[in-house]
Scaffold this motif. Structure first.
Motif, mmCIF file in Angstrom:
data_model
loop_
_atom_site.group_PDB
_atom_site.id
_atom_site.type_symbol
_atom_site.label_atom_id
_atom_site.label_comp_id
_atom_site.label_asym_id
_atom_site.label_seq_id
_atom_site.Cartn_x
_atom_site.Cartn_y
_atom_site.Cartn_z
ATOM 1 N N GLU A 287 0.821 -1.214 0.000
ATOM 2 C CA GLU A 287 0.000 0.000 0.000
ATOM 3 C C GLU A 287 0.856 1.266 0.000
ATOM 4 O O GLU A 287 0.401 2.326 -0.379
ATOM 5 N N LYS A 288 2.100 1.168 0.421
ATOM 6 C CA LYS A 288 3.002 2.310 0.462
ATOM 7 C C LYS A 288 3.627 2.604 -0.898
ATOM 8 O O LYS A 288 4.422 3.509 -1.028
ATOM 9 N N PHE A 289 3.305 1.832 -1.905
ATOM 10 C CA PHE A 289 3.945 1.958 -3.207
ATOM 11 C C PHE A 289 3.074 2.734 -4.181
ATOM 12 O O PHE A 289 1.860 2.627 -4.162
ATOM 13 N N GLU A 290 3.739 3.495 -5.062
ATOM 14 C CA GLU A 290 3.080 4.259 -6.111
ATOM 15 C C GLU A 290 3.462 3.673 -7.463
ATOM 16 O O GLU A 290 4.515 3.068 -7.612
ATOM 17 N N THR A 291 2.638 3.917 -8.467
ATOM 18 C CA THR A 291 2.926 3.433 -9.813
ATOM 19 C C THR A 291 3.911 4.366 -10.504
ATOM 20 O O THR A 291 3.774 5.584 -10.445
ATOM 21 N N MET A 292 4.906 3.758 -11.149
ATOM 22 C CA MET A 292 5.939 4.502 -11.862
ATOM 23 C C MET A 292 5.567 4.616 -13.333
ATOM 24 O O MET A 292 5.109 3.647 -13.938
ATOM 25 N N ASN A 293 5.776 5.798 -13.888
ATOM 26 C CA ASN A 293 5.709 6.019 -15.335
ATOM 27 C C ASN A 293 6.737 7.093 -15.662
ATOM 28 O O ASN A 293 7.405 7.611 -14.763
ATOM 29 N N THR A 294 6.879 7.449 -16.920
ATOM 30 C CA THR A 294 7.937 8.398 -17.291
ATOM 31 C C THR A 294 7.702 9.787 -16.699
ATOM 32 O O THR A 294 8.662 10.473 -16.347
ATOM 33 N N VAL A 295 6.462 10.200 -16.554
ATOM 34 C CA VAL A 295 6.170 11.515 -15.967
ATOM 35 C C VAL A 295 6.597 11.531 -14.499
ATOM 36 O O VAL A 295 7.271 12.461 -14.044
ATOM 37 N N VAL A 296 6.216 10.510 -13.760
ATOM 38 C CA VAL A 296 6.591 10.405 -12.348
ATOM 39 C C VAL A 296 8.105 10.316 -12.216
ATOM 40 O O VAL A 296 8.711 10.957 -11.347
ATOM 41 N N LEU A 297 8.725 9.551 -13.091
ATOM 42 C CA LEU A 297 10.173 9.373 -13.061
ATOM 43 C C LEU A 297 10.899 10.711 -13.260
ATOM 44 O O LEU A 297 11.825 11.043 -12.516
ATOM 45 N N LYS A 298 10.460 11.497 -14.223
ATOM 46 C CA LYS A 298 11.067 12.809 -14.464
ATOM 47 C C LYS A 298 10.881 13.728 -13.261
ATOM 48 O O LYS A 298 11.784 14.490 -12.892
ATOM 49 N N GLU A 299 9.718 13.658 -12.641
ATOM 50 C CA GLU A 299 9.443 14.474 -11.452
ATOM 51 C C GLU A 299 10.375 14.083 -10.302
ATOM 52 O O GLU A 299 10.914 14.951 -9.620
ATOM 53 N N LEU A 300 10.560 12.793 -10.086
ATOM 54 C CA LEU A 300 11.460 12.338 -9.019
ATOM 55 C C LEU A 300 12.885 12.823 -9.257
ATOM 56 O O LEU A 300 13.580 13.226 -8.324
ATOM 57 N N ALA A 301 13.323 12.793 -10.510
ATOM 58 C CA ALA A 301 14.669 13.253 -10.837
ATOM 59 C C ALA A 301 14.780 14.769 -10.691
ATOM 60 O O ALA A 301 15.776 15.279 -10.160
ATOM 61 N N SER A 302 13.760 15.495 -11.113
ATOM 62 C CA SER A 302 13.829 16.960 -11.052
ATOM 63 C C SER A 302 13.792 17.471 -9.614
ATOM 64 O O SER A 302 14.341 18.528 -9.320
ATOM 65 N N THR A 303 13.149 16.737 -8.719
ATOM 66 C CA THR A 303 13.105 17.159 -7.312
ATOM 67 C C THR A 303 14.262 16.603 -6.495
ATOM 68 O O THR A 303 14.368 16.889 -5.307
ATOM 69 N N GLY A 304 15.109 15.801 -7.128
ATOM 70 C CA GLY A 304 16.272 15.266 -6.430
ATOM 71 C C GLY A 304 15.998 14.027 -5.599
ATOM 72 O O GLY A 304 16.850 13.585 -4.835
ATOM 73 N N GLU A 305 14.814 13.450 -5.722
ATOM 74 C CA GLU A 305 14.495 12.231 -4.969
ATOM 75 C C GLU A 305 15.327 11.047 -5.477
ATOM 76 O O GLU A 305 15.637 10.122 -4.729
ATOM 77 N N ILE A 306 15.629 11.054 -6.775
ATOM 78 C CA ILE A 306 16.551 10.086 -7.358
ATOM 79 C C ILE A 306 17.499 10.870 -8.269
ATOM 80 O O ILE A 306 17.203 11.991 -8.678
ATOM 81 N N LEU A 307 18.624 10.282 -8.591
ATOM 82 C CA LEU A 307 19.604 10.921 -9.455
ATOM 83 C C LEU A 307 19.359 10.546 -10.909
ATOM 84 O O LEU A 307 18.823 9.483 -11.209
ATOM 85 N N ALA A 308 19.773 11.433 -11.804
ATOM 86 C CA ALA A 308 19.665 11.104 -13.225
ATOM 87 C C ALA A 308 20.581 9.935 -13.554
ATOM 88 O O ALA A 308 20.213 9.038 -14.298
ATOM 89 N N ARG A 309 21.786 9.941 -12.992
ATOM 90 C CA ARG A 309 22.753 8.855 -13.205
ATOM 91 C C ARG A 309 23.501 8.607 -11.908
ATOM 92 O O ARG A 309 23.693 9.504 -11.117
ATOM 93 N N ILE A 310 23.955 7.372 -11.759
ATOM 94 C CA ILE A 310 24.821 7.055 -10.622
ATOM 95 C C ILE A 310 26.169 6.656 -11.173
ATOM 96 O O ILE A 310 26.262 5.860 -12.070
#
Length: 181
Positions: free
Chosen positions: A158-181
């Motif tokens: 229940e704590k999980f959200e669905t991933m798609n490219t829009v969500v992925l870009k948002e996570l990267a733009s807010t710094g929640e994940i990195l563009a590259r490691i």
């Protein structure tokens, strides 16, 4: 149902088991549920995942991700391969440590693997870990379906959200994940 306890790296490596099972065309659906997902572990499995998707196998990733270990690039590769991804942002207050890998067959045995090994290259290949293999003969499909329901509808999911490219870009733009490691 048969239960086996396996020792990594002495007897087996969970990465080799997962790669073999992911590429096995007798499975119709696969769940990789890892509360901690590192790019190195996802990359280790990526070619097998692509092969499975080309063979029409449904793959659902239920992942704990964070800005230290999981990148936009890796998640985009998985989305582009056709994986369904649900995610949880791990942080200091809530880190998930679950690792369950399930393989469903419509015509033969189905399997569930439980392990303490993290979804990282070291966790899949070298780190010491106990692996529990539970196999369900086709005649016990109802029992496997109960396990599958717990994976899909469990309290933690229940704590999980669905991933798609829009969500992925948002996570990267807010710094929640990195563009590259």
């Amino acid at each position: 149902m048969e239960i086996k306890f396996l020792n990594q790296p002495k007897d087996v490596k969970i990465g080799e088991i997962l790669t073999e099972k992911i590429c096995d065309s007798s499975f119709s659906r696969i769940w990789l549920f890892a509360g901690f997902a590192k790019d190195s572990g996802l990359d280790y499995l990526l070619e097998a995942i692509k092969t499975a998707r080309e063979n029409g196998i449904i793959i659902e990733l239920i992942l704990g991700i964070d800005k230290k270990n999981t990148s936009k690039d890796m998640l985009l590769k998985l989305l582009n391969a056709g994986c369904k991804i649900r995610f949880h942002l791990n942080d200091d207050d809530c880190k998930l440590e679950t690792r369950v890998y399930a393989f469903e067959s419509d015509s033969s045995d189905s399997y569930v693997y439980l392990t303490g090994a993290k979804l990282s290259e070291g966790g899949l290949t070298d780190n010491m870990a106990l692996i529990t293999e539970i196999s369900y003969p086709y005649s016990e499909k109802k029992e496997f379906n109960k396990v599958k329901a717990n994976i899909e509808n469990g309290v933690v999911v229940e704590k999980f959200e669905t991933m798609n490219t829009v969500v992925l870009k948002e996570l990267a733009s807010t710094g929640e994940i990195l563009a590259r490691i």
